[in-house]
Design a protein around this motif. Structure first.
Motif, PDB file in Angstrom:
ATOM      1  N   ARG A  18       0.808  -1.224   0.000  1.00 50.14           N
ATOM      2  CA  ARG A  18       0.000   0.000   0.000  1.00 50.14           C
ATOM      3  C   ARG A  18       0.839   1.271   0.000  1.00 50.14           C
ATOM      4  N   ALA A  19       2.144   1.144   0.161  1.00 46.22           N
ATOM      5  CA  ALA A  19       3.014   2.323   0.142  1.00 46.22           C
ATOM      6  C   ALA A  19       2.860   3.025  -1.207  1.00 46.22           C
ATOM      7  N   GLY A  20       2.645   4.312  -1.165  1.00 49.21           N
ATOM      8  CA  GLY A  20       2.468   5.074  -2.401  1.00 49.21           C
ATOM      9  C   GLY A  20       1.039   5.518  -2.622  1.00 49.21           C
ATOM     10  N   GLU A  21       0.114   4.997  -1.825  1.00 47.33           N
ATOM     11  CA  GLU A  21      -1.288   5.385  -2.030  1.00 47.33           C
ATOM     12  C   GLU A  21      -1.514   6.870  -1.749  1.00 47.33           C
ATOM     13  N   ALA A  22      -0.851   7.385  -0.715  1.00 53.00           N
ATOM     14  CA  ALA A  22      -1.015   8.806  -0.382  1.00 53.00           C
ATOM     15  C   ALA A  22      -0.469   9.677  -1.514  1.00 53.00           C
ATOM     16  N   SER A  23       0.723   9.323  -2.024  1.00 52.30           N
ATOM     17  CA  SER A  23       1.332  10.107  -3.106  1.00 52.30           C
ATOM     18  C   SER A  23       0.479  10.044  -4.369  1.00 52.30           C
ATOM     19  N   SER A  24      -0.079   8.856  -4.619  1.00 56.62           N
ATOM     20  CA  SER A  24      -0.933   8.673  -5.778  1.00 56.62           C
ATOM     21  C   SER A  24      -2.177   9.554  -5.665  1.00 56.62           C
ATOM     22  N   SER A  25      -2.748   9.574  -4.471  1.00 51.47           N
ATOM     23  CA  SER A  25      -3.945  10.375  -4.242  1.00 51.47           C
ATOM     24  C   SER A  25      -3.647  11.875  -4.394  1.00 51.47           C
ATOM     25  N   LEU A  26      -2.507  12.303  -3.821  1.00 45.35           N
ATOM     26  CA  LEU A  26      -2.134  13.722  -3.950  1.00 45.35           C
ATOM     27  C   LEU A  26      -1.865  14.070  -5.411  1.00 45.35           C
ATOM     28  N   LYS A  27      -1.201  13.174  -6.103  1.00 49.99           N
ATOM     29  CA  LYS A  27      -0.885  13.429  -7.514  1.00 49.99           C
ATOM     30  C   LYS A  27      -2.169  13.640  -8.319  1.00 49.99           C
ATOM     31  N   SER A  28      -3.169  12.769  -8.121  1.00 48.12           N
ATOM     32  CA  SER A  28      -4.439  12.932  -8.852  1.00 48.12           C
ATOM     33  C   SER A  28      -5.105  14.250  -8.498  1.00 48.12           C
ATOM     34  N   SER A  29      -5.085  14.600  -7.204  1.00 45.09           N
ATOM     35  CA  SER A  29      -5.718  15.865  -6.798  1.00 45.09           C
ATOM     36  C   SER A  29      -5.039  17.056  -7.468  1.00 45.09           C
ATOM     37  N   LEU A  30      -3.707  17.057  -7.486  1.00 44.57           N
ATOM     38  CA  LEU A  30      -2.982  18.192  -8.075  1.00 44.57           C
ATOM     39  C   LEU A  30      -3.239  18.292  -9.576  1.00 44.57           C
ATOM     40  N   LYS A  31      -3.318  17.117 -10.217  1.00 47.90           N
ATOM     41  CA  LYS A  31      -3.609  17.107 -11.656  1.00 47.90           C
ATOM     42  C   LYS A  31      -4.985  17.719 -11.920  1.00 47.90           C
ATOM     43  N   LYS A  32      -5.947  17.313 -11.092  1.00 54.00           N
ATOM     44  CA  LYS A  32      -7.319  17.848 -11.255  1.00 54.00           C
ATOM     45  C   LYS A  32      -7.361  19.353 -11.030  1.00 54.00           C
ATOM     46  N   MET A  33      -6.488  19.838 -10.132  1.00 54.06           N
ATOM     47  CA  MET A  33      -6.447  21.287  -9.865  1.00 54.06           C
ATOM     48  C   MET A  33      -5.768  22.041 -11.000  1.00 54.06           C
ATOM     49  N   GLY A  34      -5.187  21.309 -11.936  1.00 54.42           N
ATOM     50  CA  GLY A  34      -4.541  21.951 -13.079  1.00 54.42           C
ATOM     51  C   GLY A  34      -3.134  22.457 -12.791  1.00 54.42           C
ATOM     52  N   VAL A  35      -2.487  21.892 -11.766  1.00 54.20           N
ATOM     53  CA  VAL A  35      -1.106  22.288 -11.448  1.00 54.20           C
ATOM     54  C   VAL A  35      -0.177  21.804 -12.580  1.00 54.20           C
ATOM     55  N   ASN A  36       0.828  22.605 -12.885  1.00 53.45           N
ATOM     56  CA  ASN A  36       1.824  22.282 -13.924  1.00 53.45           C
ATOM     57  C   ASN A  36       2.344  20.843 -13.757  1.00 53.45           C
ATOM     58  N   PRO A  37       2.296  20.027 -14.821  1.00 52.75           N
ATOM     59  CA  PRO A  37       2.661  18.607 -14.711  1.00 52.75           C
ATOM     60  C   PRO A  37       4.067  18.353 -14.156  1.00 52.75           C
ATOM     61  N   GLU A  38       5.015  19.233 -14.471  1.00 55.75           N
ATOM     62  CA  GLU A  38       6.378  19.043 -13.973  1.00 55.75           C
ATOM     63  C   GLU A  38       6.425  19.234 -12.446  1.00 55.75           C
ATOM     64  N   ILE A  39       5.664  20.188 -11.955  1.00 52.84           N
ATOM     65  CA  ILE A  39       5.585  20.416 -10.505  1.00 52.84           C
ATOM     66  C   ILE A  39       4.872  19.238  -9.844  1.00 52.84           C
ATOM     67  N   VAL A  40       3.820  18.767 -10.477  1.00 48.66           N
ATOM     68  CA  VAL A  40       3.087  17.609  -9.938  1.00 48.66           C
ATOM     69  C   VAL A  40       4.036  16.420  -9.806  1.00 48.66           C
ATOM     70  N   ARG A  41       4.867  16.217 -10.816  1.00 46.08           N
ATOM     71  CA  ARG A  41       5.791  15.073 -10.815  1.00 46.08           C
ATOM     72  C   ARG A  41       6.829  15.213  -9.697  1.00 46.08           C
ATOM     73  N   LYS A  42       7.365  16.426  -9.533  1.00 52.99           N
ATOM     74  CA  LYS A  42       8.355  16.650  -8.464  1.00 52.99           C
ATOM     75  C   LYS A  42       7.751  16.347  -7.091  1.00 52.99           C
ATOM     76  N   VAL A  43       6.544  16.855  -6.873  1.00 48.95           N
ATOM     77  CA  VAL A  43       5.854  16.639  -5.596  1.00 48.95           C
ATOM     78  C   VAL A  43       5.597  15.147  -5.382  1.00 48.95           C
ATOM     79  N   ALA A  44       5.103  14.494  -6.437  1.00 50.09           N
ATOM     80  CA  ALA A  44       4.738  13.074  -6.324  1.00 50.09           C
ATOM     81  C   ALA A  44       5.963  12.216  -6.006  1.00 50.09           C
ATOM     82  N   ILE A  45       7.083  12.476  -6.687  1.00 51.06           N
ATOM     83  CA  ILE A  45       8.287  11.667  -6.470  1.00 51.06           C
ATOM     84  C   ILE A  45       8.832  11.901  -5.059  1.00 51.06           C
ATOM     85  N   ALA A  46       8.914  13.176  -4.663  1.00 49.61           N
ATOM     86  CA  ALA A  46       9.462  13.508  -3.340  1.00 49.61           C
ATOM     87  C   ALA A  46       8.618  12.856  -2.243  1.00 49.61           C
TER      88      ALA A  46
END
Lengths: 140, 117
Positions: A18-46
């Motif tokens: 289950r590790a990664g579920e929180a990051s996955s959830s945040l990533k989807s939320s940021l994408k839906k908010m229309g945040v720049n994809p490169e920033i979304v990726r940095k946040v998700a990886i970190a």
């Protein structure tokens, strides 16, 4: 009121699948908010690296995220064993992860360096026997 | 190079994502250590790996990797397949070993991106 969004995630202990579920959830939320994809990726990886660390080294933990028009702040807090030598832990390639974790594809000693690399501000505080708190900020 | 070119060069088979075969792949990496994969941010990349667990798909999701090739004939389990479908990540399997699979794609012009700084 300031224009910020707060999100909170529990990271379950000892559940590697289950590790990664929180990051996955945040990533989807940021994408839906229309945040720049490169920033979304940095946040998700970190955050993903942090989440994996919480599962490997601690007994899970809690992640609080604050999204503002200027930045995304992630605070990862665990009550794990703590880190005795933070400088050493930050060195690329240094790891205390056991072999069974290495067999799962982690424990290469790149987690903390990657978290620092992908955030614009990175801070780690740790007390042996008490726990570790990592704060990361990624600018919008 | 697109996903179908990779499948053809490696004599691989689709596990998931034949419908995305026209998607362009710009860079590649080969590793069994996911933190090494996470150290390089790339665009529209393919991952070659001998590791076969759910965190491979999670890593690809975080990195926006669009295709995974499992080497040495490894096959993903149902949970991995389901997650890959949901995240639109193509999964391929080839009988080649890692070194050969990477070399074959390199020979056809696929590159790995910048060195670690």
């Amino acid at each position: 009121m300031s224009n910020t969004i707060h999100m909170s995630y529990e990271v379950p202990a000892n559940d590697f699948t289950r590790a990664g579920e929180a990051s996955s959830s945040l990533k989807s939320s940021l994408k839906k908010m229309g945040v720049n994809p490169e920033i979304v990726r940095k946040v998700a990886i970190a955050m993903y690296e942090g989440e994996i660390n919480m599962v490997i080294h601690a007994t899970g933990g809690k992640i609080d995220v604050v999204i503002s028009p200027e930045e995304i702040e992630m605070v990862l807090k665990d009550q794990g064993p703590g880190i005795a030598d933070i400088e050493l832990a930050m060195q690329a390639g240094y790891s205390t992860a056991p072999d069974n974790i290495r067999n799962l594809g982690f424990g290469a000693g790149m987690g903390l360096p990657n978290m620092k690399k992908y955030s614009d501000e990175f801070n780690i505080e740790s007390t042996v026997g008490v726990g570790t708190t990592v704060t990361m900020k990624v600018k919008m | 190079m697109n996903i179908e070119d990779i499948r053809s060069i490696l004599g691989a088979k689709y596990i998931v994502g034949e419908e995305w075969k026209e998607r362009e792949v710009h860079t590649a990496c080969g590793s069994d250590m996911m933190s090494d994969v996470l150290a390089f941010m790339k665009d529209q990349s393919v991952l070659m790996t001998g590791l076969c667990n759910l965190q491979v798909i999670r890593t690809c999701e975080m990195m926006d990797i669009i295709c995974v090739v499992f080497v040495r004939g490894k096959l993903p389990d149902e949970a991995m397949i389901e997650m890959a479908k949901e995240k639109e990540i193509a999964l391929l399997s080839t009988g080649h070993r890692m070194f050969a699979a990477c070399g074959m794609l390199y020979e056809k012009g696929l590159r790995g991106g910048p060195d670690y700084k």
